[in-house]
Motif scaffolding. Structure first.
Motif, PDB file in Angstrom:
ATOM      1  N   ALA B  99       0.639  -1.107   0.142  1.00  0.00           N
ATOM      2  CA  ALA B  99       0.063   0.004  -0.016  1.00  0.00           C
ATOM      3  C   ALA B  99       0.787   1.086   0.002  1.00  0.00           C
ATOM      4  CB  ALA B  99      -0.893   0.116   1.441  1.00  0.00           C
ATOM      5  N   LEU B 100       0.749   2.165  -0.854  1.00  0.00           N
ATOM      6  CA  LEU B 100       1.187   3.448  -0.912  1.00  0.00           C
ATOM      7  C   LEU B 100       0.678   4.418  -0.081  1.00  0.00           C
ATOM      8  CD1 LEU B 100       2.491   3.561  -4.674  1.00  0.00           C
ATOM      9  CD2 LEU B 100       3.754   3.135  -2.753  1.00  0.00           C
ATOM     10  N   ASN B 101      -0.749   4.331   0.099  1.00  0.00           N
ATOM     11  CA  ASN B 101      -1.359   5.314   0.975  1.00  0.00           C
ATOM     12  C   ASN B 101      -2.303   4.382   1.714  1.00  0.00           C
ATOM     13  OD1 ASN B 101      -3.245   4.797  -0.961  1.00  0.00           O
ATOM     14  ND2 ASN B 101      -2.560   7.318  -1.661  1.00  0.00           N
ATOM     15  N   ASP B 102      -3.115   4.788   2.506  1.00  0.00           N
ATOM     16  CA  ASP B 102      -4.063   3.777   3.214  1.00  0.00           C
ATOM     17  C   ASP B 102      -5.130   3.066   1.984  1.00  0.00           C
ATOM     18  OD1 ASP B 102      -2.910   4.669   5.604  1.00  0.00           O
ATOM     19  OD2 ASP B 102      -4.656   5.533   6.257  1.00  0.00           O
ATOM     20  N   VAL B 103      -5.282   1.929   1.873  1.00  0.00           N
ATOM     21  CA  VAL B 103      -5.801   1.006   0.995  1.00  0.00           C
ATOM     22  C   VAL B 103      -6.931   0.349   1.510  1.00  0.00           C
ATOM     23  CG1 VAL B 103      -5.622  -0.842  -0.629  1.00  0.00           C
ATOM     24  CG2 VAL B 103      -3.923   1.063  -0.808  1.00  0.00           C
ATOM     25  N   SER B 104      -8.204   0.458   1.032  1.00  0.00           N
ATOM     26  CA  SER B 104      -9.129  -0.633   1.248  1.00  0.00           C
ATOM     27  C   SER B 104      -9.499  -1.169   0.162  1.00  0.00           C
ATOM     28  CB  SER B 104     -10.494   0.272   2.070  1.00  0.00           C
ATOM     29  OG  SER B 104     -11.150   1.040   0.872  1.00  0.00           O
ATOM     30  N   ALA B 105      -9.573  -2.611   0.242  1.00  0.00           N
ATOM     31  CA  ALA B 105      -9.941  -3.539  -0.778  1.00  0.00           C
ATOM     32  C   ALA B 105     -10.720  -4.893  -0.297  1.00  0.00           C
ATOM     33  CB  ALA B 105      -8.600  -4.072  -1.102  1.00  0.00           C
ATOM     34  N   CYS B 106     -11.686  -5.085  -1.364  1.00  0.00           N
ATOM     35  CA  CYS B 106     -12.511  -6.054  -1.045  1.00  0.00           C
ATOM     36  C   CYS B 106     -11.949  -7.458  -1.524  1.00  0.00           C
ATOM     37  CB  CYS B 106     -13.700  -6.205  -1.962  1.00  0.00           C
ATOM     38  SG  CYS B 106     -15.019  -4.771  -1.278  1.00  0.00           S
ATOM     39  N   TYR B 107     -11.712  -8.416  -0.467  1.00  0.00           N
ATOM     40  CA  TYR B 107     -11.125  -9.537  -0.743  1.00  0.00           C
ATOM     41  C   TYR B 107     -12.139 -10.845  -1.094  1.00  0.00           C
ATOM     42  CZ  TYR B 107      -8.802 -13.944   0.365  1.00  0.00           C
ATOM     43  OH  TYR B 107      -8.087 -15.472   0.171  1.00  0.00           O
ATOM     44  N   ILE B 108     -11.738 -11.292  -2.185  1.00  0.00           N
ATOM     45  CA  ILE B 108     -12.642 -12.196  -2.813  1.00  0.00           C
ATOM     46  C   ILE B 108     -12.011 -13.518  -2.887  1.00  0.00           C
ATOM     47  CG2 ILE B 108     -14.059 -12.858  -5.028  1.00  0.00           C
ATOM     48  CD1 ILE B 108     -13.945  -9.805  -5.810  1.00  0.00           C
ATOM     49  N   PRO B 109     -12.461 -14.628  -2.207  1.00  0.00           N
ATOM     50  CA  PRO B 109     -11.828 -15.932  -2.188  1.00  0.00           C
ATOM     51  C   PRO B 109     -11.579 -16.500  -3.709  1.00  0.00           C
ATOM     52  CG  PRO B 109     -13.585 -15.832  -0.532  1.00  0.00           C
ATOM     53  CD  PRO B 109     -13.767 -14.721  -1.453  1.00  0.00           C
ATOM     54  N   GLN B 110     -10.660 -17.204  -3.777  1.00  0.00           N
ATOM     55  CA  GLN B 110     -10.348 -17.844  -5.142  1.00  0.00           C
ATOM     56  C   GLN B 110     -11.337 -18.416  -5.909  1.00  0.00           C
ATOM     57  OE1 GLN B 110      -6.769 -20.566  -5.865  1.00  0.00           O
ATOM     58  NE2 GLN B 110      -5.712 -18.733  -5.478  1.00  0.00           N
ATOM     59  N   ASP B 111     -11.967 -19.359  -5.214  1.00  0.00           N
ATOM     60  CA  ASP B 111     -13.191 -20.228  -5.864  1.00  0.00           C
ATOM     61  C   ASP B 111     -13.957 -19.282  -6.644  1.00  0.00           C
ATOM     62  OD1 ASP B 111     -11.617 -22.132  -4.966  1.00  0.00           O
ATOM     63  OD2 ASP B 111     -13.239 -22.793  -3.378  1.00  0.00           O
ATOM     64  N   LEU B 112     -14.357 -18.106  -5.924  1.00  0.00           N
ATOM     65  CA  LEU B 112     -15.450 -17.288  -6.459  1.00  0.00           C
ATOM     66  C   LEU B 112     -15.017 -16.643  -7.576  1.00  0.00           C
ATOM     67  CD1 LEU B 112     -17.065 -16.071  -3.155  1.00  0.00           C
ATOM     68  CD2 LEU B 112     -17.851 -17.584  -4.892  1.00  0.00           C
ATOM     69  N   ILE B 113     -13.876 -16.374  -7.772  1.00  0.00           N
ATOM     70  CA  ILE B 113     -13.235 -15.718  -9.339  1.00  0.00           C
ATOM     71  C   ILE B 113     -13.050 -16.865 -10.283  1.00  0.00           C
ATOM     72  CG2 ILE B 113     -11.441 -14.908 -10.282  1.00  0.00           C
ATOM     73  CD1 ILE B 113     -13.050 -12.653  -8.877  1.00  0.00           C
ATOM     74  N   LYS B 114     -12.772 -18.021  -9.857  1.00  0.00           N
ATOM     75  CA  LYS B 114     -12.387 -19.012 -10.793  1.00  0.00           C
ATOM     76  C   LYS B 114     -13.600 -19.533 -11.509  1.00  0.00           C
ATOM     77  CE  LYS B 114      -9.356 -22.314  -9.385  1.00  0.00           C
ATOM     78  NZ  LYS B 114      -8.485 -22.965  -8.392  1.00  0.00           N
ATOM     79  N   LYS B 115     -14.551 -19.866 -10.625  1.00  0.00           N
ATOM     80  CA  LYS B 115     -15.857 -20.229 -11.422  1.00  0.00           C
ATOM     81  C   LYS B 115     -16.425 -19.369 -12.645  1.00  0.00           C
ATOM     82  CE  LYS B 115     -19.486 -23.387  -9.667  1.00  0.00           C
ATOM     83  NZ  LYS B 115     -20.881 -23.103  -9.679  1.00  0.00           N
ATOM     84  N   PRO B 116     -16.668 -18.228 -12.305  1.00  0.00           N
ATOM     85  CA  PRO B 116     -16.861 -17.248 -13.377  1.00  0.00           C
ATOM     86  C   PRO B 116     -15.946 -17.138 -14.485  1.00  0.00           C
ATOM     87  CG  PRO B 116     -17.155 -16.158 -11.319  1.00  0.00           C
ATOM     88  CD  PRO B 116     -16.616 -17.535 -10.831  1.00  0.00           C
ATOM     89  N   LEU B 117     -14.658 -17.521 -14.240  1.00  0.00           N
ATOM     90  CA  LEU B 117     -13.668 -17.053 -15.229  1.00  0.00           C
ATOM     91  C   LEU B 117     -13.735 -18.308 -16.137  1.00  0.00           C
ATOM     92  CD1 LEU B 117     -11.680 -15.277 -15.345  1.00  0.00           C
ATOM     93  CD2 LEU B 117      -9.971 -16.657 -14.003  1.00  0.00           C
ATOM     94  N   GLU B 118     -14.261 -19.759 -15.574  1.00  0.00           N
ATOM     95  CA  GLU B 118     -14.559 -20.768 -16.440  1.00  0.00           C
ATOM     96  C   GLU B 118     -15.792 -20.891 -17.005  1.00  0.00           C
ATOM     97  OE1 GLU B 118     -13.842 -24.142 -13.745  1.00  0.00           O
ATOM     98  OE2 GLU B 118     -11.648 -23.439 -13.596  1.00  0.00           O
ATOM     99  N   GLU B 119     -16.920 -20.188 -16.484  1.00  0.00           N
ATOM    100  CA  GLU B 119     -18.373 -20.360 -16.896  1.00  0.00           C
ATOM    101  C   GLU B 119     -18.903 -19.374 -17.571  1.00  0.00           C
ATOM    102  OE1 GLU B 119     -20.182 -21.807 -13.871  1.00  0.00           O
ATOM    103  OE2 GLU B 119     -18.920 -23.853 -13.551  1.00  0.00           O
ATOM    104  N   ASN B 120     -18.435 -18.049 -17.310  1.00  0.00           N
ATOM    105  CA  ASN B 120     -18.753 -16.891 -17.786  1.00  0.00           C
ATOM    106  C   ASN B 120     -17.935 -16.315 -18.931  1.00  0.00           C
ATOM    107  OD1 ASN B 120     -19.567 -14.090 -18.523  1.00  0.00           O
ATOM    108  ND2 ASN B 120     -20.357 -13.465 -16.249  1.00  0.00           N
ATOM    109  N   PRO B 121     -18.080 -16.445 -20.253  1.00  0.00           N
ATOM    110  CA  PRO B 121     -17.049 -15.996 -21.315  1.00  0.00           C
ATOM    111  C   PRO B 121     -17.184 -14.569 -21.304  1.00  0.00           C
ATOM    112  CG  PRO B 121     -19.136 -17.564 -21.963  1.00  0.00           C
ATOM    113  CD  PRO B 121     -19.444 -17.209 -20.854  1.00  0.00           C
TER     114      PRO B 121
END
Lengths: 228, 228
Positions: B99-121
């Motif tokens: 972080a270069l300054n104060d950062v807020s970020a949403c953490y998304i577990p891997q599985d929830l990204i991988k599934k759409p990556l495989e199924e949502n063109p």
DNA sequence: AAGTTTGTATGATAATAGTCATTGTATAGC
DNA sequence: GCTATACAATGACTATTATCATACAAACTT
């Protein structure tokens, strides 16, 4: 002309993730192109209207800066797919691809790659991994050029060439680059590249016979590459 | 905590290609993480078990060479997704994100990204384009570092920072980096970066007020960056 | 086969950038 | 508020790398 379904090259790349039908459609439309050593396969600034699957030969992917200095960003060889950038982003190519020796490559029209990319998750996933890997390599190269000395990078290149293209019985690297190409890959002036190769030879790390490079002391090259 | 479905940040990134159901599933599992200035978000060599969507703040993506010299390979800001490399390739991260300054970020577990990556063109295609664009930028950076002088790259960085983070009413760049960070981005020693900034100030191209950089002569900076 | 061009090699020199040392200046922690 | 620590700035010097010049060798051209 052979059929893609039977082609062994695709074992080395992502086309093996395609279905029989997709391969068959590509095979019907593909075209084998050949390029002589030095010939440009496609050019920075222009659209590449399709993707090439390299059947044989090696090519360099390079960029020119505003003053005409060349930087080689990657080498591609048998099995590699090149030109996918334009097919994905609909932007002109940012790199020039040039044959380093005689190259034969199957030209696959853009549409036939784009459809499986949208509809075949296995193929899309494989391509995705490839681009991620290319990105990782590009970042590593950036850090290497930026933080290591020319001597280190030269040692690194020699080891990379051995790793990637192999050596013959005499430990001679199986690919021959001009001094200018070596310099453009390492990111230095041609004269500097020549001088460093000469000093490596003087120190017994390599032997030089024209464009051929013989590796004599691999472990010392590794030490050098790591800056020890 | 807000729902992803209503989140405006995703207008700036590829998550807007997700379906309502996919977004809803992510929203149920996501977690807002905050990082103080200087805090490491994830580390080179380790696996990142998920993907972060940056809500606010700026971070640097960097690598260390064998001697501990740092190279910043990219800056990421609001809307950017980071950490997708491990999610795709199942390899440890090759970069450290800080972080270069104060950062807020949403953490998304891997599985929830991988599934759409495989199924949502649509989502997969958008992510693909993003990685291609990152690769293009990395190649450009490599050529820039390799073929341009430190002066050119410094001018280039200043223009990039203005372009990316904007300026206030006084033409002051809206992000403040330490001299060391500037040096690690340009690819030079901290002292050299300081000297060049001082010379730019002396020549009336910029003004310096602590870490703040004011752009005084943009067209001359552009000339410099192009090596004219 | 002679000439032209291109590539390789090396010396001399200059430009560029890095390192080390020192001083001043913020910033953070107590 | 004071001290400790990190950051910034600059001088002096060194190391690295680029450029220019020249010589020679190899590879095309016709």
């Amino acid at each position: 002309m052979g059929r893609c379904e039977q082609c062994l090259i695709k074992q080395f790349n992502n086309l093996n993730a395609l279905s029989k039908e997709e391969l068959s459609r590509i095979s019907d439309s593909k075209d084998v192109h050949t390029f002589k050593k030095g010939e440009v396969i496609f050019d920075e600034g222009k659209f590449s209207s399709g993707v090439y699957c390299i059947k044989d030969g090696v090519c360099k992917l390079s960029q020119l800066n505003a003053n005409g200095k060349e930087q080689i960003v990657k080498f591609s060889k048998k099995g590699d797919l090149i030109g996918y950038h334009s097919a994905i982003t609909h932007e002109p190519s940012t790199i020039t691809v040039t044959a380093l020796n005689d190259v034969s490559a199957c030209y696959i029209p853009q549409d036939l790659i784009k459809k499986p990319l949208e509809e075949n998750p296995k193929f899309a996933g494989a391509m995705f991994k490839t681009v991620c890997s290319d990105l990782k390599e590009a970042n590593n190269a950036m850090t290497n050029i930026s933080t290591n000395t020319v001597h280190q990078r030269m040692a690194d290149l020699i080891l990379f060439l051995k790793e990637t293209y192999g050596v013959d019985d005499n430990n001679t690297i199986n690919i021959q680059l001009s001094r200018k190409e070596i310099a453009s890959s390492v990111g230095t002036a041609t004269e500097s590249a020549i001088r460093i190769l000469s000093s490596f030879k003087k120190d017994g790390l390599i032997d030089l016979d024209g464009k051929a490079i013989v590796i004599l002391d691999e472990s010392e090259l590794k030490h050098l590459a790591e800056g020890i």
